[in-house]
Each structure stands twice: as structure tokens, then as C-alpha cells.
Design a protein around this motif. Structure first.
Motif, PDB file in Angstrom:
ATOM      1  N   GLN A 157      38.168  63.992  40.244  1.00 53.77           N
ATOM      2  CA  GLN A 157      37.348  63.201  39.316  1.00 53.77           C
ATOM      3  C   GLN A 157      38.114  62.079  38.631  1.00 53.77           C
ATOM      4  N   LEU A 158      39.438  62.120  38.661  1.00 53.61           N
ATOM      5  CA  LEU A 158      40.238  61.049  38.067  1.00 53.61           C
ATOM      6  C   LEU A 158      40.780  60.094  39.121  1.00 53.61           C
ATOM      7  N   SER A 159      40.375  60.276  40.350  1.00 59.55           N
ATOM      8  CA  SER A 159      40.828  59.381  41.408  1.00 59.55           C
ATOM      9  C   SER A 159      40.356  57.956  41.132  1.00 59.55           C
ATOM     10  N   GLY A 160      41.260  57.011  41.249  1.00 61.13           N
ATOM     11  CA  GLY A 160      40.916  55.615  41.034  1.00 61.13           C
ATOM     12  C   GLY A 160      40.973  55.167  39.592  1.00 61.13           C
ATOM     13  N   VAL A 161      41.437  56.050  38.690  1.00 63.99           N
ATOM     14  CA  VAL A 161      41.449  55.693  37.274  1.00 63.99           C
ATOM     15  C   VAL A 161      42.661  54.833  36.907  1.00 63.99           C
ATOM     16  N   ALA A 162      43.729  54.898  37.685  1.00 67.39           N
ATOM     17  CA  ALA A 162      44.949  54.156  37.354  1.00 67.39           C
ATOM     18  C   ALA A 162      44.698  52.651  37.415  1.00 67.39           C
ATOM     19  N   LEU A 163      45.308  51.932  36.493  1.00 67.38           N
ATOM     20  CA  LEU A 163      45.189  50.474  36.493  1.00 67.38           C
ATOM     21  C   LEU A 163      45.929  49.893  37.693  1.00 67.38           C
ATOM     22  N   PRO A 164      45.509  48.723  38.161  1.00 69.63           N
ATOM     23  CA  PRO A 164      46.220  48.093  39.278  1.00 69.63           C
ATOM     24  C   PRO A 164      47.681  47.840  38.930  1.00 69.63           C
ATOM     25  N   THR A 165      48.519  47.868  39.939  1.00 65.94           N
ATOM     26  CA  THR A 165      49.938  47.566  39.750  1.00 65.94           C
ATOM     27  C   THR A 165      50.132  46.053  39.696  1.00 65.94           C
ATOM     28  N   VAL A 166      50.790  45.598  38.636  1.00 63.19           N
ATOM     29  CA  VAL A 166      51.029  44.163  38.446  1.00 63.19           C
ATOM     30  C   VAL A 166      52.515  43.953  38.174  1.00 63.19           C
TER      31      VAL A 166
ATOM     32  N   GLU B  97      53.991  38.349  36.651  1.00 65.21           N
ATOM     33  CA  GLU B  97      52.579  38.023  36.419  1.00 65.21           C
ATOM     34  C   GLU B  97      52.184  38.318  34.975  1.00 65.21           C
ATOM     35  N   LYS B  98      52.648  39.442  34.441  1.00 68.80           N
ATOM     36  CA  LYS B  98      52.358  39.766  33.048  1.00 68.80           C
ATOM     37  C   LYS B  98      52.944  38.722  32.108  1.00 68.80           C
TER      38      LYS B  98
ATOM     39  N   ALA C 200      32.269  44.277  37.042  1.00 67.87           N
ATOM     40  CA  ALA C 200      32.794  44.075  35.694  1.00 67.87           C
ATOM     41  C   ALA C 200      33.917  45.062  35.401  1.00 67.87           C
ATOM     42  N   LEU C 201      33.779  46.294  35.866  1.00 71.48           N
ATOM     43  CA  LEU C 201      34.823  47.294  35.653  1.00 71.48           C
ATOM     44  C   LEU C 201      36.103  46.902  36.389  1.00 71.48           C
ATOM     45  N   THR C 202      35.966  46.438  37.602  1.00 72.28           N
ATOM     46  CA  THR C 202      37.140  45.966  38.355  1.00 72.28           C
ATOM     47  C   THR C 202      37.835  44.839  37.609  1.00 72.28           C
ATOM     48  N   LEU C 203      37.039  43.921  37.054  1.00 76.54           N
ATOM     49  CA  LEU C 203      37.588  42.807  36.294  1.00 76.54           C
ATOM     50  C   LEU C 203      38.299  43.299  35.028  1.00 76.54           C
ATOM     51  N   ALA C 204      37.680  44.220  34.284  1.00 70.72           N
ATOM     52  CA  ALA C 204      38.278  44.720  33.048  1.00 70.72           C
ATOM     53  C   ALA C 204      39.584  45.451  33.334  1.00 70.72           C
ATOM     54  N   ARG C 205      39.625  46.246  34.386  1.00 70.74           N
ATOM     55  CA  ARG C 205      40.848  46.977  34.736  1.00 70.74           C
ATOM     56  C   ARG C 205      41.969  46.016  35.134  1.00 70.74           C
ATOM     57  N   ALA C 206      41.623  45.000  35.924  1.00 66.86           N
ATOM     58  CA  ALA C 206      42.632  44.026  36.340  1.00 66.86           C
ATOM     59  C   ALA C 206      43.149  43.240  35.139  1.00 66.86           C
ATOM     60  N   THR C 207      42.266  42.912  34.209  1.00 60.37           N
ATOM     61  CA  THR C 207      42.667  42.169  33.008  1.00 60.37           C
ATOM     62  C   THR C 207      43.573  43.017  32.128  1.00 60.37           C
ATOM     63  N   ALA C 208      43.228  44.297  31.957  1.00 59.69           N
ATOM     64  CA  ALA C 208      44.074  45.194  31.162  1.00 59.69           C
ATOM     65  C   ALA C 208      45.456  45.337  31.782  1.00 59.69           C
ATOM     66  N   ALA C 209      45.519  45.407  33.104  1.00 58.52           N
ATOM     67  CA  ALA C 209      46.802  45.575  33.781  1.00 58.52           C
ATOM     68  C   ALA C 209      47.720  44.376  33.576  1.00 58.52           C
TER      69      ALA C 209
END
Length: 372
Positions: free
Chosen positions: A154-163, A167-168, A294-303
């Protein structure tokens, strides 16, 4: 396109539960609401612990499944790392007392029991059998065309993308430049050396709803200054709320929310009920594909965000996960927010809702039931 999965018995039914849930649950109680002989999804709950009243847990569980439109029956599957307990008279399945209480409450609510199964490391069995036996469990759920990989939990895919760090750093510098320009903190000596990319980012922010719509379009990763402009917005509750409402509705909804938020800030005029209801999961069901983008965008932005600027996009990711029925993912993002800013307002509100098992109303509409 609708994919129909058929099961002729408990073993086959158990094999398709991960496809119905979208993952392979662990340490979970899974409830599957039925209408007649059909179910359209699954609801996952953490297993009860000693800190929770069993009566309250059972009532909340059956209350959730009963809210799904047209539900007249339920199937129950327990996934646990506990093994069966062998006695002189046979075996005792883990959580047998809790499941018995749950099934009794379901019958009291007028729900027919379709099945009640237990999955342990050594195999699976049925709570409905008078003399339960442990049967072999297939190592992986069968692949179902159009559903994708469901082998993770159920937590699969929860990790933020690696950046990468560079880039940061680029996003951090871009955010500082945009903030300096918007807040007028640049010295006159630097006024003539403004970065053209920063100026272009400010142009994007002249029409906030158009900007939120543009960044939602499927594309490659946003450039640093566009990411920084989005971070600047999500760091401010007024614009963050516009983004969430717009992503759950459309550009018109975003424009209405922006006007309502500005009117509230200037004259304390109440925000229209239909806009406020979106935050509480009420009203028309959002487009799930739009929410996922939108979720993909928010996760990428947080990362990509500097640590101090992460609560905004992380809370957005939490709300979007909650809106999609992924309460476990939402709770993970809220925990990340707490580690940075324990007093972040919207995160605290969402945390209260999730702990109280509050889900969006649209999650209970038949055809949209897959909650975790």
C-alpha cells in the motif's frame, strides 16, 4: 474501458484482490463492498491495535463500507505477518476474534457475507470454515491487462522522485530570485541585472489560473524557474488553495476560487459553499486522471524544493492523494510535513480528517472505490 475480473471460488477471488485494490496489501484489513455478485474496488484499513477500541474499529469499518452506493454485501480479507496458532483441536487464525466481531456487525447492518479470508506468510485460510486449513498462496498476483503492476504494497510509489543536488540548487536560486523581485528586496544596484528567466516567471504569475493549468499539462520536468514560481504559489495558502480546487475541478473553478479568496481577504466575504465543499471531498467527482497528473506534479515539485519550502507541495500531494482515496499515501506526506513544520495549518487539518477515517464523498460512489 472496464475490466471484468471473475472468480469462481475463494482462491481465485483472493488472487484478484490486489488488482481490485491496485496493490498487494500487507498488515491490513481489506473490505470489498458488493452489490449483488459484483464488487468494483477495495477499502484498506490498518489492522486494529491495542490503542483502539475494537467496538469503535468495527463500527468505523462497517460504516465506511456501508457508505458505498448500493452495497448489500461485503467480503473481508486480512493480511497479517502473524502465523496461525495450532491447538489440540485444530488451528486458530490470527485476529479471529476481531473478524468475528466485524462479521457480526456487518450482518447487523444488513450486509450479506461474501467471504472472509486470512492471508499469512505460510498460506491462506477462511474464517468461515468450521475447521480451517492453510492452503498454498501463489507468490504473486496474476497480471491483469490495463491495470499494471500491483505487486507492491500500500505504500508502493510513495517515495518522492530522486533529484540530484545540482537541480535542487538551481530551483533554490530561482526561488530566491523570484521572491526578491516579488517582495521588492533587491537593491537598486542589482536592479539592472535582473535575470530574464526570473522576469519571465513573473509574467507567468500574472494569470495564476492559467499558470496552474499550464503546469498540469503532461510534459517533461518543469524548468527551474517554472518550478520555483509554482513553489512560491504553493507556499502561500491563498494560491495553494486555488491550485488544489482548480486541479480538482477546472480552470473556471480555479478562477472562481481565486476571486473568492481575494474577496475574503479584502472584505471577509464568505467563500461560496460549492468551492469550500471541494476541500471536504463533496460535490461532483473530480477527473481521476487530472488528480493523478496534479499529484505527479506536486511530488516532483516537493522533490526539487529547498527544505523550508517543501510543506506546501507535500501538503498538496497529501490532499491530492486523499482525494484519490489513497489515505496511506496522504498520511506519509503529512508525516514529512510534520518533520519540517509541525504547525503547518492545512497539514494538521488533513491529519485530523485521516485519523478520523474521513474520506471524500466521491470515494464512496460505485465505480470509484479503491481506498487505502
Amino acid at each position: 474501458m472496464t475490466t471484468l475480473l471473475r472468480a469462481s471460488g475463494s482462491a481465485e477471488f483472493l488472487s484478484i484482490v490486489p488488482s481490485l485494490a491496485g496493490f498487494t496489501p500487507t498488515d491490513s484489513l481489506v473490505l470489498l463492498p458488493f452489490h449483488g455478485t459484483r464488487t468494483c474496488g477495495a477499502m484498506r484499513l490498518d489492522l486494529p491495535d491495542d490503542d483502539v477500541s475494537l467496538h469503535d474499529y468495527v463500527d468505523a469499518s462497517i460504516g465506511l463500507v456501508s457508505r458505498v452506493d448500493g452495497t448489500d454485501a461485503v467480503a473481508v480479507v486480512v493480511y497479517t505477518d502473524d502465523e496461525v496458532h495450532e491447538t489440540r483441536d485444530g488451528i486458530v487464525l490470527p485476529l479471529a476474534v476481531e473478524v468475528d466481531e466485524l462479521l457480526g456487525r456487518a450482518e447487523d447492518a444488513g450486509l450479506r457475507i461474501v467471504d472472509a479470508l486470512c492471508v499469512t506468510p505460510s498460506g491462506w485460510s477462511s474464517y468461515l470454515d468450521r475447521d480451517p486449513e492453510v492452503r498454498r498462496l501463489d507468490e504473486a498476483p496474476p497480471a491483469v491487462p490495463g491495470i499494471g503492476d500491483v505487486s507492491g504494497d500500500q505504500l508502493s510509489g510513495v517515495a518522492l522522485p530522486t533529484v540530484d543536488f545540482a537541480e535542487k540548487e538551481r530551483v533554490g536560486r530561482a526561488l530566491r530570485e523570484i521572491s526578491d523581485l516579488l517582495e521588492g528586496t533587491r537593491s537598486d544596484a542589482l536592479a539592472g541585472r535582473r535575470n530574464p528567466q526570473a522576469i519571465a516567471a513573473l509574467v507567468l504569475l500574472e494569470d495564476i489560473p492559467a499558470f496552474f493549468e499550464a503546469v498540469l499539462s503532461p510534459s517533461d520536468d518543469l524548468p527551474p524557474f517554472a518550478t520555483a514560481a509554482l513553489l512560491w504559489c504553493l507556499d502561500r495558502p491563498l494560491f495553494r488553495d486555488v491550485a488544489l480546487t482548480q486541479w480538482a475541478t477546472d480552470a473556471v473553478g480555479g478562477a472562481r476560487t481565486l476571486a473568492a479568496q481575494l474577496a475574503f481577504a479584502d472584505a471577509r466575504t464568505a467563500v461560496p459553499d460549492d468551492l469550500g465543499d471541494v476541500f471536504l471531498g463533496r460535490g461532483p467527482s473530480p477527473d481521476p486522471d487530472r488528480l493523478r497528473r496534479a499529484l505527479t506534479l506536486a511530488r516532483a515539485t516537493a522533490a526539487r524544493a529547498p527544505l523550508a519550502s517543501r510543506p506546501g507541495p507535500l501538503t498538496a500531494a497529501a490532499w491530492l492523494s486523499w482525494a484519490l482515496g489513497r489515505a496511506s499515501h496522504a498520511a506519509h506526506y503529512l508525516e514529512l510535513v510534520r518533520e519540517i513544520d509541525p504547525r503547518y495549518g492545512l497539514a494538521a487539518l488533513l491529519d485530523t480528517m485521516i485519523n478520523a477515517a474521513v474520506l471524500p464523498e466521491w470515494a464512496f460512489r460505485r465505480g470509484a472505490t479503491s481506498t487505502t
